[in-house]
Write a protein that holds these residues in place. Structure first.
Motif, short mmCIF file in Angstrom:
data_model
loop_
_atom_site.label_atom_id
_atom_site.label_comp_id
_atom_site.label_asym_id
_atom_site.label_seq_id
_atom_site.Cartn_x
_atom_site.Cartn_y
_atom_site.Cartn_z
N VAL A 304 0.88 -1.18 0.00
CA VAL A 304 0.00 0.00 0.00
C VAL A 304 0.91 1.22 0.00
N ARG A 305 0.35 2.36 -0.42
CA ARG A 305 1.11 3.60 -0.36
C ARG A 305 1.08 4.13 1.06
N ASP A 306 2.28 4.43 1.58
CA ASP A 306 2.41 4.95 2.95
C ASP A 306 3.32 6.17 2.86
N GLY A 307 2.69 7.35 2.76
CA GLY A 307 3.49 8.56 2.56
C GLY A 307 4.15 8.50 1.20
N GLY A 308 5.46 8.71 1.17
CA GLY A 308 6.19 8.72 -0.10
C GLY A 308 6.74 7.39 -0.50
N SER A 309 6.37 6.32 0.20
CA SER A 309 6.92 5.00 -0.15
C SER A 309 5.82 3.96 -0.17
N SER A 310 6.20 2.75 -0.60
CA SER A 310 5.26 1.63 -0.63
C SER A 310 5.62 0.68 0.50
N ARG A 311 4.61 0.22 1.24
CA ARG A 311 4.86 -0.66 2.40
C ARG A 311 4.08 -1.95 2.25
N ASP A 312 4.74 -3.05 2.66
CA ASP A 312 4.12 -4.38 2.61
C ASP A 312 3.45 -4.66 3.95
N LEU A 313 2.13 -4.78 3.96
CA LEU A 313 1.40 -5.03 5.20
C LEU A 313 1.53 -6.48 5.66
N LEU A 314 2.10 -7.35 4.82
CA LEU A 314 2.31 -8.75 5.22
C LEU A 314 3.76 -9.02 5.59
N ALA A 315 4.55 -7.95 5.75
CA ALA A 315 5.95 -8.13 6.15
C ALA A 315 6.00 -8.78 7.53
N PRO A 316 7.00 -9.64 7.80
CA PRO A 316 7.03 -10.45 9.03
C PRO A 316 7.30 -9.66 10.32
N VAL A 317 7.64 -8.38 10.25
CA VAL A 317 7.95 -7.61 11.46
C VAL A 317 6.66 -7.38 12.26
#
Length: 1522
Positions: A304-317
């Motif tokens: 998804v777009r998160d501010g100026g970057s793209s973020r993976d909501l399924l990332a393991p963190v």
């Protein structure tokens, strides 16, 4: 800046580097040329030393390695050698000192600039190296304004570059699609900390195609299978935007950009996971257990777009937290999709029509709207760097003949504007310094050749070794000299005060405050004391906004009112060119909307050779003789564009407006434009000579600035070529701009509406092929067609009738016009064309004119013969003419040397007032003469016969036998074509078919018997024409009953055309009519054995001939399918003919003693002809065997004919019923086939009387036979009602069967279906119930709906005979569409596919030129009422047959409220030119074909649409697609 520091130090030390070249701060990058230039500027070093360095190939890298000894070896003396080394070391020292505090020049940021226009590919915008994109990397804003992401793309090897590109695009695209925002990812744009955020770096791309291919492949690999197509649609192909050097010269770099458009109709409420390709590879290296544990965690990503970057909501963190965020995001998708849809609708609602074409015309001429009378005497143009693609729009530069051009492109002389302009106009090239006032103004102007040639001022170097300056250095280097140029030009003694215009042409976007153009504007603004003499032109809104904001910041003024930005440069070019009268004479212009125009290039216009294009500036600047043009028109010649033009000139009364003109302009045209079809039709039906064509052309003339208007030159042109050229006219110079200006095409003198429909269909297909959207009509066909009926009817939505009676208003207008005509024309009394209308078509006036003119007529005179021929041709063939060349030769008017020429009209003597000149568009264009008016021609024909004893036969005979008429090469083909037409062409109506052409029938009535002589002469004139020989055959068997002569001519026709089914049919018809005639002439009550043998022999021959016709018809139909543009339908004559012969055989047999004694004999005949009983058995049981033996002998000779008679008749009945019931035009029944259907019905009654009755009452007394006979009788009843086939049952809907008969049919099928029924009978039972429900829903004989569905599903699970596939799957698709609780419903897609396959297998030989008829529509109610029959739609609108057909074809029917209330709108998605329609079953989508494919044009794959569903045997069809 660092470069400036170097220059400053070197200046102080007397070692200044050359400003002629843009030297790199790194010495090792210098070329040997740059080393030489640098050495020339070192104090104490003369030119000889610089040349030594150059000849020794000393580059920057070599310069760093040199010492004094090396220079001494090159013969450089010690002093200069020391200076060279010292100067070099000083540059190196400064570089080291500046490295810690200054960014190196390669990374030095420039000024702000705008990003390339979103989702565009053909704009000429480019970036400048190191400029800064003024939009930061961002997330979703309003979802329509794109978010941006920047990638420097520099720290990559050739091996990793492509994978880096595709990975980043997929990541960014998925984020935008999930966030439902538009976006652009840029490669070659720097980011912090290494660069300024948004800094243009550029990358070198060797293979652009590889990027597009790799991206397409990556999309397929990374997106889930079900979303691949959507992703391919949302992710646009990469765009490569050129990067300029800071001094505006070209570089080999570009910025790679990919746009993302997650359209709401495509994405709907879907979510988009991407597959982690890296994880897949990694799994092979870890243990199985770990792989399983990580499967759900890492195999998929959700960006998804998160501010100026793209973020993976399924990332393991922080797994749990992220899954919670992921779930919330998924839950909000419905709302997010709705917001996207609303944003799209809001964005579309602000699009408005432009008026900037008119504004440009006003501003560039100072309000005069003509460059010939412009307020401005001279023009100064200021311009920046243009792209080569824009040179085609440079014509206005040349035509404005600017006094001066201030050009800021340093490469203009090499491959820019100046090099292009110089090829077309004289140019004086200058540097700004030449404008400095150092002597008298007059002398400077004289030296510069000011006002004689265009002074081309290079404002940023590029000539005479002057180096270009970087944008931030330009003001210091060149600003002062440009101010001198502007001050000089603005002097009152140089250019006329307030009478010149400064035009800023911004080919590329200006985005920096210190851009030279901003400073230039400011200077002009100050010198001119305002903006009244300034005009700014750019071709898009973003470029305008940037320019406006920069000027407002610099000067504090709003220049919106002095800017043009909604037109592209092609439209700017066309609009300006059209303002010059010489261009209006030599150039032609098309409208582009909003008053703008584009130049119609001569080459393009010539390629549109089937069309006569009416341009916006038609006739302007021309010098045609007004008197000649008006006389020709008023005498009866065809109206020309000049007549409309002259009527608009000062002092003229306006062109006469017919009463229907305003209705057409204000009602018909706007209504048609609102329809959602690519090509719509409007009919103007008129009586010949009443001004119909003139009204049609008047409509085009009045709309020429709002439509691209054209007239079809030749009604016999290749329609596929016409359709292609119409679409070319529609799309010409529109580029990516929407909406387009529609085409208004006038078609005149078509003699068959079917040809009009064929052309309309081909234009529809061409629009679909070119992906042209039809959210509104793109092509309007104005069909101007003649009608012999003088009765006027009320206009309908798409048809207007013009009769031969003027209204009071029209009469008054004609009287006013006559006053004007009599003032300007001496011979107004011979203006018969005008006067006939002015006199309101009074017969007395026409009779008087003709009688007076023909007083001296003498058929022995050549000019009288020619007039008679012309009259005859004109009466029986509309618009027939004779070429001027033919007339001159026939009348002996050939020009003689030194004597001038004689007008052809003079050769006709006193009759010249009855003829007029015209131009004929044939294979070649030629001059011709024709009668002035159709009513004059008809009266002449009557007068010749009544007063001068010249009959139609006499004239026709002379026309056919006078060889001199055919000696002239010019117009010979057209004359032969017209003569053939009057002999051959028959007129058909819905009630009957005429036997011969009107001419032949009139000759037969006027001079009985002479028609035979005429036809024989015709056969000599057209010796090799099969159709003329066929005409003789028809004449002999129909009129003369001379069958042997008919066979001779039929045979000749067949020899000339042995592969034509229509010619073969004539041979069969001769035999059939011979048989029919022989039977009719035989007066005896009982037929003799000899006659029986003769009749059966003739019948056998006729049947064989008709079978041959059928075979040829099927071959023709298949051949037409391959041609694709031939829409002729299947020839059914062979099938109908065989049935007619069968009826004659039944009539013959019923008159011989063997079968005519009693009812038992009737049943025996039925069984013999059904093949259920042999003649041997009948003879053996015949109590009058000896007496009848003489009959059995000929009967046994024709056993095959007799035993197969019922079978063959039944096959043909079923075939024709299937053809007529299921195939029509535009989804409706074909009204042209009514005559054939009436004859078929007559034949079937004869057939049913024999085969659908059992008269032997004795058989009913036998109890064992009763049950079988009862079943047999029921089946006979069903056959008699044509209810034994599904097409016959469907036909009950349109044949208005009574409720009682329909209920009886249902009752009989109930009886049959409990007694071991066939599969066909069970399918028919389903059809009967569906049809009965449409006629009487409350009938007691109607099966419960669910019981019917159960029966259907039962049949579907069984083995189905091949012939039952089509009817079964057709009814299954209709009934199961609304079912969701049955397993069979899941196979809906399969049934549709099987139905289409069966349709093509069964109907392929006959469906050419036809479309499947729509029997039912999907309604809103449940059960039986879910299916709405076509007839119910028809009844709901309460209009006549013609009006309904018009509403249906143009799509107006779907706007009717009652229709909308009846039908259910279905939703679906666009897929491969089809629609995947949603059903009641979740995840089940079925293919639906659009009725008009153009309604899907321009829609992206996956776009969501809604539509009405119609059911035909070819499959479901989509109507009114939104």
């Amino acid at each position: 800046m660092y470069e400036e520091g170097i220059k400053a130090v070197m200046t102080d030390q007397g070692k200044m580097m050359s400003q002629e070249e843009d030297l790199s701060p790194d010495i090792k990058d210098w070329s040997k040329h740059q080393v030489r230039e640098w050495a020339l500027k070192v104090d104490g070093v003369d030119n000889i030393v610089a040349e030594i360095l150059f000849k020794q190939d000393i580059s920057g890298h070599a310069l760093l390695l040199l010492d004094t000894t090396d220079l001494r070896k090159m013969n450089v003396t010690f002093g200069p050698a020391k200076l060279i080394i010292h100067a070099r070391d000083e540059v190196m020292k400064l570089r080291k000192e500046g490295a810690s505090s200054l960014t190196s020049s390669t990374n030095q940021p420039g000024r702000p600039c705008k990003p390339y226009p979103f989702c565009r590919y053909h704009d000429a915008d480019r970036y400048m190296e190191n400029s800064i994109l003024d939009i930061t990397e961002s997330g979703a804003s309003d979802l329509i304004e794109p978010c941006h992401e920047y990638k420097a793309f520099i720290n990559t090897t050739d091996e990793t570059k492509m994978s880096k590109f595709t990975d980043e695009v997929i990541r960014f695209a998925a984020a935008c699609m999930n966030s439902r925002t538009n976006g652009t990812i840029h490669f070659g744009i720097g980011d912090e900390p290494d660069f300024t955020h948004g800094q243009v770096l550029g990358v070198v791309v060797k293979d652009k195609e590889a990027y597009a291919n790799k991206l397409k492949s990556a999309i397929d690999q990374c997106f889930e299978y079900k979303h691949k197509q959507t992703a391919q649609t949302c992710i646009k192909p990469p765009r490569f935007v050129g990067v300029l050097n800071k001094n505006m010269t070209s570089s080999d770099k570009c910025v790679i950009e990919v746009d993302i458009v997650p359209d709401s109709t495509i994405c709907e409420e879907n979510i988009y996971h991407t597959l982690n390709m890296g994880t897949k590879k990694a799994k092979k290296k870890v243990k199985y257990k770990e792989t399983v544990e990580n499967e759900t965690k890492q195999s998929k990503q959700f960006f998804v777009r998160d501010g100026g970057s793209s973020r993976d909501l399924l990332a393991p963190v922080t797994f749990a937290k992220h899954m919670e965020e992921y779930s919330k995001f998924i839950d909000s998708m419905k709302q997010r999709s709705q917001l996207r849809k609303e944003a799209e609708e809001k964005h579309l609602s602000v699009i408005k029509s432009s008026t900037q074409g008119s504004r440009l015309s006003k501003m560039i001429t100072g309000g005069s709207f003509s460059l010939d009378k412009s307020h401005f005497e001279q023009y100064v143009i200021v311009t920046n760097k243009a792209h080569s693609s824009q040179f085609d729009s440079l014509g206005f530069f040349v035509e404005l003949n600017p006094t001066a051009v201030l050009d800021f492109d340093p490469e203009s002389a090499k491959h820019g504007l100046q090099s292009h302009f110089e090829q077309q106009s004289a140019v004086s090239v200058h540097l700004p310094a030449q404008y400095k006032i150092t002597e008298r103004i007059e002398d400077i102007a004289h030296k510069l050749k000011l006002t004689r040639n265009t002074s081309w001022v290079f404002c940023n170097g590029g000539i005479e070794d002057e180096a270009p300056s970087d944008i931030d250095q330009w003001l210091m280097d060149k600003g002062a000299s440009i101010r001198d140029v502007i001050s000089f030009l603005c002097r009152k003694d140089v250019l006329p005060n307030k009478r010149f215009l400064v035009i800023f042409v911004l080919w590329s976007t200006v985005s920096e405050k210190i851009d030279p153009l901003v400073e230039t504007f400011s200077t002009f603004w100050q010198e001119l004391r305002g903006t009244e003499q300034i005009l700014c032109i750019c071709d898009n809104e973003k470029a305008f906004t940037s320019w406006k904001d920069l000027i407002e910041a610099r000067c504090g003024i709003n220049i919106s009112g002095r800017c043009i930005y909604e037109l592209n440069f092609a439209e700017v070019n066309g609009t300006i060119l059209s303002l010059l009268s010489k261009n209006r004479r030599s150039n032609r212009f098309l409208p582009c909307g909003g008053g703008s125009r584009v130049l119609l290039e001569k080459k393009v216009e010539r390629s549109l050779n089937t069309l006569e294009v009416l341009c916006v500036n038609q006739c302007e600047g021309g010098d045609e003789d007004r008197i000649v043009k008006e006389e020709n028109f008023y005498r009866g010649g065809k109206v020309s564009w000049w007549n409309f033009y002259f009527s608009e000139q000062p002092g003229s009364t306006p062109f006469i407006k017919r009463d229907q003109f305003d209705y057409i302009m204000n009602t018909v045209i706007p209504d048609l434009c609102s329809l959602r079809k690519a090509c719509v039709l409007f009919n103007l039906i008129h009586v010949p000579g009443c001004g119909g064509t003139t009204l049609a052309m008047h409509t085009l003339w009045a709309l020429r600035d709002r439509f691209r208007c054209a007239v079809l030159r030749d009604s016999n042109a290749d329609f596929a070529e016409v359709a292609d050229q119409v679409v070319k006219l529609l799309t010409y110079d529109h580029e990516e701009k929407l909406p387009r200006v529609p085409v208004l095409l006038m078609i005149d003198d078509f003699d068959d509406m079917e040809k009009v429909f064929d052309l309309q269909q081909l234009i529809e297909k061409e629009c679909a092929k070119n992906d042209i959207q039809s959210k509104s009509a793109q092509v309007l066909l104005l069909n101007c067609m003649r009608s012999e009926s003088s009765e006027t009817t009320e206009p309908t939505g798409d048809t207007v009738h013009i009769g031969n009676k003027l209204s009071e208003t029209e009469q008054k207008l004609f009287e006013e016009k006559l006053v004007e005509i009599e003032k300007t024309h001496k011979n107004a009394d011979t203006f018969y064309g005008f006067m006939i209308m002015k006199k309101n078509f009074k017969p007395e006036y026409i009779q008087g004119v003709v009688r007076n003119t023909l007083k001296s007529f003498n058929m022995n005179h050549k000019h009288a013969q020619l007039l008679a021929v012309l009259v005859l041709l004109n009466v029986y063939c509309k618009d027939a003419s004779l070429s001027v060349s033919l007339c001159e030769e026939y009348l002996g008017l050939q020009p003689k040397p030194f004597c001038g020429t004689i007008k052809v009209e003079e050769g006709f003597g006193k009759f010249s007032t009855l003829i007029t000149n015209c131009s004929v568009q044939g294979k070649v264009v030629f001059k011709a003469v024709k009668m002035i008016h159709s009513s004059i021609a008809r009266q002449c024909l009557q007068e010749l016969n009544a007063t001068h004893n010249v009959s139609k036969a006499d004239i026709t005979d002379r026309l056919l036998t006078t060889s001199k008429l055919y000696e002239s090469t010019q117009g010979k083909d057209e004359l032969l074509q017209d003569v053939r037409h009057i002999l051959v062409k028959r007129h058909h109506s819905l009630e009957e078919e005429s036997q011969f052409s009107p001419l032949i029938q009139d000759i037969a009535n006027e001079t009985p018997g002479l028609e035979e002589m005429v036809l024989k002469n015709a056969s000599k004139r057209f010796e090799k024409d099969a159709v003329v020989s066929q005409l003789l055959a028809r004449y002999y068997y129909l009129k003369k009953k001379d069958f042997s002569e008919a066979k001779v001519w039929a045979g000749k026709a067949k020899d000339l055309s042995n592969d034509s089914s229509y010619i073969a049919d004539t041979s069969a018809q001769v035999i059939k009519h011979e048989l029919k005639n022989a039977i009719a002439k035989y007066k005896e009550e009982s037929i003799s054995p000899e006659r029986l043998s003769m009749f059966l022999k003739m019948a056998q021959s006729a049947i064989d001939a008709f079978k041959e016709t059928q075979s040829l018809a099927k071959k023709e139909s298949v051949q037409r399918l391959k041609i694709k543009t031939d829409n002729c339908s299947f020839n059914t004559c062979g099938c109908l003919g065989e049935v007619q012969v069968g009826v004659l055989v039944i009539e013959v047999l019923s008159k011989i003693p063997v079968f005519s004694k009693d009812k038992v004999r009737h049943d025996i005949l039925s069984q013999i002809l059904s093949g259920d009983m042999t003649l041997q058995n009948v003879e053996r049981c015949d109590q009058w065997q000896n007496k009848h033996r003489c009959y059995y002998i000929p009967l046994r000779q024709f056993e095959d004919l007799l035993y197969n008679l019922k079978y063959r008749m039944k096959i043909n009945f079923d075939f024709l019923d299937n053809f007529y019931v299921n195939l029509g035009r535009f989804g409706m029944k074909d009204s042209r086939e009514q005559v054939s259907q009436n004859e078929l019905f007559r034949c079937f009654k004869q057939y049913a009387n024999l085969f659908c009755k059992t008269d032997s009452s004795a058989l009913w007394k036998n109890k064992t036979m009763f049950e079988k006979l009862k079943l047999h009788q029921v089946r006979q009843f069903l056959e008699m009602q044509k209810a034994d086939t599904y097409s016959g049952i469907l036909n009950c809907l349109s044949n208005h069967f009574s409720t009682e008969i329909m209920e009886k049919i249902a009752k009989q099928y109930e009886f049959v279906c409990v007694r071991n029924p066939t599969v066909t009978e069970r399918i028919n039972l389903i059809y009967v119930n569906v049809v009965l429900s449409c006629i009487k829903l409350e009938s007691q004989h109607l099966q419960p709906y669910q019981k019917l569905i159960h029966l259907l599903c039962q049949v579907l699970r069984e083995q189905i005979p091949l012939n039952d596939n089509l009817p079964l799957h057709f009814i299954a698709v209709m009934l199961l569409w609304q079912q969701q609780d049955r397993p069979e419903s899941r196979a809906l897609g399969k049934y549709i596919s099987q139905m289409r396959t069966s349709y093509h297998a069964e109907m392929r030989e006959v469906y050419n030129g036809k479309s499947p008829i729509v029997h039912f529509f999907l309604g809103k109610k449940q059960g039986y009422e879910r299916l709405v029959p076509f007839e119910k739609i028809k009844r709901s609108v309460m209009v006549g047959q013609e009006e309904f057909a018009s509403m249906w074809k143009n799509g107006k029917i779907w706007k009717e409220k009652k229709v909308e209330e009846l039908l259910c709108r279905v939703t679906g998605e666009v897929n491969n030119n089809l629609i995947l329609a949603h059903t009641l079953i979740p995840d089940l989508k079925v293919e639906v074909t659009p009725m008009f494919r153009s309604q899907l044009s321009g829609r992206a794959e996956g776009s969501k649409v809604s539509f009405f569903t119609g059911f035909s045997i070819k499959g479901p069809l989509a109507f009114d697609i939104n």
